[in-house]
Design a protein around this motif. Structure first.
Motif, PDB file in Angstrom:
ATOM      1  N   UNK A  69       0.832  -1.208   0.000  1.00 15.54           N
ATOM      2  CA  UNK A  69       0.000   0.000   0.000  1.00 15.54           C
ATOM      3  C   UNK A  69       0.857   1.245   0.000  1.00 15.54           C
ATOM      4  N   UNK A  70       1.943   1.210   0.754  1.00 14.95           N
ATOM      5  CA  UNK A  70       2.813   2.389   0.807  1.00 14.95           C
ATOM      6  C   UNK A  70       3.483   2.623  -0.548  1.00 14.95           C
ATOM      7  N   UNK A  71       3.788   1.536  -1.236  1.00 12.26           N
ATOM      8  CA  UNK A  71       4.389   1.658  -2.559  1.00 12.26           C
ATOM      9  C   UNK A  71       3.430   2.401  -3.503  1.00 12.26           C
TER      10      UNK A  71
ATOM     11  N   UNK B 205       0.947   4.350  -2.566  1.00  2.78           N
ATOM     12  CA  UNK B 205       0.767   5.718  -2.071  1.00  2.78           C
ATOM     13  C   UNK B 205       1.933   6.596  -2.519  1.00  2.78           C
ATOM     14  N   UNK B 206       3.136   6.027  -2.465  1.00  3.24           N
ATOM     15  CA  UNK B 206       4.318   6.771  -2.873  1.00  3.24           C
ATOM     16  C   UNK B 206       4.225   7.214  -4.317  1.00  3.24           C
ATOM     17  N   UNK B 207       3.647   6.358  -5.139  1.00  6.66           N
ATOM     18  CA  UNK B 207       3.524   6.678  -6.553  1.00  6.66           C
ATOM     19  C   UNK B 207       2.547   7.830  -6.799  1.00  6.66           C
ATOM     20  N   UNK B 208       1.427   7.787  -6.130  1.00 10.36           N
ATOM     21  CA  UNK B 208       0.350   8.719  -6.491  1.00 10.36           C
ATOM     22  C   UNK B 208       0.138   9.859  -5.510  1.00 10.36           C
ATOM     23  N   UNK B 209       0.658   9.730  -4.301  1.00 14.77           N
ATOM     24  CA  UNK B 209       0.380  10.758  -3.306  1.00 14.77           C
ATOM     25  C   UNK B 209       1.638  11.471  -2.835  1.00 14.77           C
ATOM     26  N   UNK B 210       2.776  11.103  -3.334  1.00 18.57           N
ATOM     27  CA  UNK B 210       4.019  11.673  -2.830  1.00 18.57           C
ATOM     28  C   UNK B 210       4.345  11.086  -1.473  1.00 18.57           C
ATOM     29  N   UNK B 211       5.444  11.543  -0.871  1.00 19.74           N
ATOM     30  CA  UNK B 211       5.881  10.955   0.401  1.00 19.74           C
ATOM     31  C   UNK B 211       4.870  11.191   1.515  1.00 19.74           C
ATOM     32  N   UNK B 212       4.598  10.149   2.295  1.00 20.65           N
ATOM     33  CA  UNK B 212       3.659  10.245   3.410  1.00 20.65           C
ATOM     34  C   UNK B 212       4.398  10.647   4.669  1.00 20.65           C
ATOM     35  N   UNK B 213       3.676  11.261   5.580  1.00 19.56           N
ATOM     36  CA  UNK B 213       4.268  11.584   6.870  1.00 19.56           C
ATOM     37  C   UNK B 213       4.538  10.313   7.658  1.00 19.56           C
TER      38      UNK B 213
END
Lengths: 404, 404
Positions: B277-279, B281-289
């Motif tokens: 899921x983080x992978x 998210x990284x693609x479409x949402x930029x870096x997460x907090x």
DNA sequence: AATGTTTAATTTGACTAGTAAATTAAAAAC
DNA sequence: GTTTTTAATTTACTAGTCAAATTAAACATT
């Protein structure tokens, strides 16, 4: 420290008679010494049990061959085998266009077979009873057997069957749901009747007279109209809750995938069933030659062989989807053996090396843990033989229970 | 015609003592009359077996409460229960950043727990032995227990474990393959040791002290780093060939799908694991907090709750893939019960109603055949409790075998 | 208080399944 | 003809289980 495992210790200790009988069944012809070794019973016990079975007429002694062979000193062993003449059973496979009958003796040897065609594809219960009764009479006549000589009946049919209760919960050939078919048939023919899902019965046959003889945990996969799955765990058919078997054909291999006959999307069947391939072919290749689906499938396979890339692509994808379904079974079950059982093996793309290799690739188990894959090409009476074998199972239990 | 089923007739006839003991274990406190009913043994047999168990100190009598209640005539029943003080066992769960220890008494009641952190994620065998020895000492000290008071040890670890042979075939925490870890530990601590795949041990715990107490066929699904599957068939853990458990996390849910840590494509884990899921998210949402995956997952879930459609879409798809994996298990197994077992249940998207409903939709079984789904939120010592329960199983077998 | 009723648990005597050890059986080897 | 070898059987005994009778411990009724 010589440990015992939590399980494994107390189980496997079935009943002595059952143990001996099934040892003979699986290893016949076999001498008493060997039965003792196989069952872990003492020679004394084997002697007394086999004596019982002999007087009951369930087994018989056979002349041993190696008399006079050099190096074979000592009292010669006396081999035992199941007495085929002890019982005759009938197995019936009900499909959408016929009922196939097989008569087996107690050894599992086929005595006769008969196919009773039908004009209709679905029945209400009274119609089905009539169809089966008529077919049974015809099959008996054809085989030259008296109805009174038959000791038991096994019936396999597609759909969801509660084998324990003898109830057909749902079947594509039966209009009504939840019908107590076992009871109906037992009342009609006055012999013990056993019913089950057809794929399960193929597994029974593989276990007793087929390639699963020496395996304890294996799965049998059948591809006919649908994709069937029979599971054997610890030497016994696993039927799941309420005795309803496994459904491999409708496991999902693609989220929101191709539409299946069952109304859902992404079922394995919707990718590997005949109708699924023809549907794709119809889209990209135009109408195929052939009056019926069988002939059209032949045409599709022929086209692929000749180098038609569209046909190849259709078949290749179906094969890969099938591999994926198989791999999932392997990942979940870790069986020691997978038996691909069917009658159309030679012309089926589903049993090619490529598919098996893909399956191995998709399964996570490594090397020596990968199950063996065996392909078993039965004749078209496979299903009814499975049903008859199931009936033998039941008759054995009844016969052994009678000894006291 | 009153028929008997082919199987069902001769099995279930374990050993009398085992039968009685496990009846007490599952139903305690319970009176002798009821044990007779539960086990189908005669009251006479129950009396003599319970007498043996009492003198062996494995069970004890407890005062019955309803003395003096109106309408309760007759000799009052004497309840029996497992004697907790009979044995203490330790259960250990090995994960990539710690080893968790739990001490259970013979009743399965938790006495103490301890977490031994680790700096390293993988070990060679000598390192692992040192790590476990150190942790065991610390855990004993922390619990105020003598090493001599511990009767058995259970160890659960991720990977492929041959529980029968006590060999770790492969584990992400152990560098070498095919290590006889059970033997090693038994030699070191001089007590019986039992090892298994961690998901299997959670199933053991659910069977004996959890939600699977009264079920015979069920599956336990755990989501931690990976997706684990424990299978219980006929009341016993099913381990597949060579004792290696099932792999749900690496069943394929998409042909040529997302890349998994295992190197293959389309594994369930590659869709529902945190890293998957983080992978996305990284693609479409930029870096997460968040400094670590746990925190980042929290951020992703929070974003979805706040209405971020990308986050919602990521989570929704993972949920649907999970449903599909669950549905496949249901289709293949037809368990009566599915237990979703884990510690992060409250914040997990995988256990929502939507996922369960999707699973039911994808499963072919209709209405009343659909398995019950239970969600079990254990504390973070769940795994080691499972390991300890497994050890109790083993100790019971040894103790019962000693009585003669 | 004495007696009857009810339910639980135990004792008794018998039967079954299984075993170890001794014995018998049937062959080849010497 | 005797010995050796292997298979099968017989004998005497044990463990596990049960049905039926008995004992135990409570409440209910008079």
């Amino acid at each position: 420290m010589n440990q015992l495992m939590p399980s494994q210790l107390h189980d496997a200790r079935s009943n002595g008679r059952t143990l001996v009988f099934s040892a003979i069944r699986r290893n016949a012809p076999v001498a008493r010494v060997d039965i003792a070794k196989i069952t872990n019973l003492s020679p004394a016990t084997v002697t007394s049990i086999t004596a019982e079975l002999l007087t009951a007429g369930l087994i018989e002694e056979v002349a041993v061959e190696n008399s006079g062979v050099a190096g074979k000193r000592g009292r010669p062993r006396v081999d035992l085998k199941i007495r085929g003449a002890a019982h005759i059973v009938v197995g019936i496979k009900l499909s959408d266009n016929s009922a196939t009958y097989s008569f087996l003796d107690f050894e599992g040897k086929k005595i006769a077979g008969y196919v009773h065609p039908s004009a209709q594809e679905t029945y209400c219960l009274p119609e089905l009873m009539t169809f089966l009764t008529d077919g049974y009479s015809a099959a008996l006549t054809d085989a030259g057997l008296e109805e009174s000589s038959i000791s038991g009946m096994g019936l396999g049919l597609p759909g969801v069957v509660d084998a324990e209760a003898g109830i057909v919960l749902w079947s594509p050939v039966l209009i009504e749901k939840n019908q107590p078919l076992q009871q109906k048939l037992a009342d009609t023919f006055s012999i013990p009747v056993f019913i089950d899902n057809d794929a399960n019965l193929v597994a029974v046959a593989e276990k007793h007279i087929g390639l699963g003889k020496n395996a304890q945990n294996f799965v049998v996969i059948t591809v006919e109209q649908g994709v069937g799955l029979g599971i054997v765990i610890n030497g016994k058919i696993y039927r799941g809750t309420k005795g309803c078997g496994a459904e491999l054909g409708h496991t999902k291999v693609q989220l929101d995938g191709a539409l299946c006959r069952c109304g859902q999307r992404g079922c394995l069947e919707a990718y590997v069933g005949d109708y699924a391939l023809l549907r794709e072919a119809g889209t990209a290749m135009g109408p195929l030659e052939g009056a019926n689906p069988q002939e059209q499938m032949q045409a599709l396979l022929a086209a692929a062989k000749k180098g038609n890339t569209v046909a190849q692509s259709i078949i290749r994808r179906a094969g890969r989807m099938f591999s994926m379904g198989l791999a999932n079974v392997v990942n979940i079950f870790a069986p020691e053996l997978i038996i691909l059982s069917g009658e159309r093996l030679q012309d089926s793309f589903l049993y090619g090396d490529e598919v098996i290799n893909d399956m191995k690739k998709y399964a996570v188990q490594s090397g020596d843990l990968m199950p063996e894959v065996k392909i078993h090409s039965w004749d078209n009476q496979m299903w009814s033989i499975g049903a008859a074998t199931f009936a033998i199972d039941g008759i054995i239990d009844i016969a052994l229970a009678k000894i006291r």
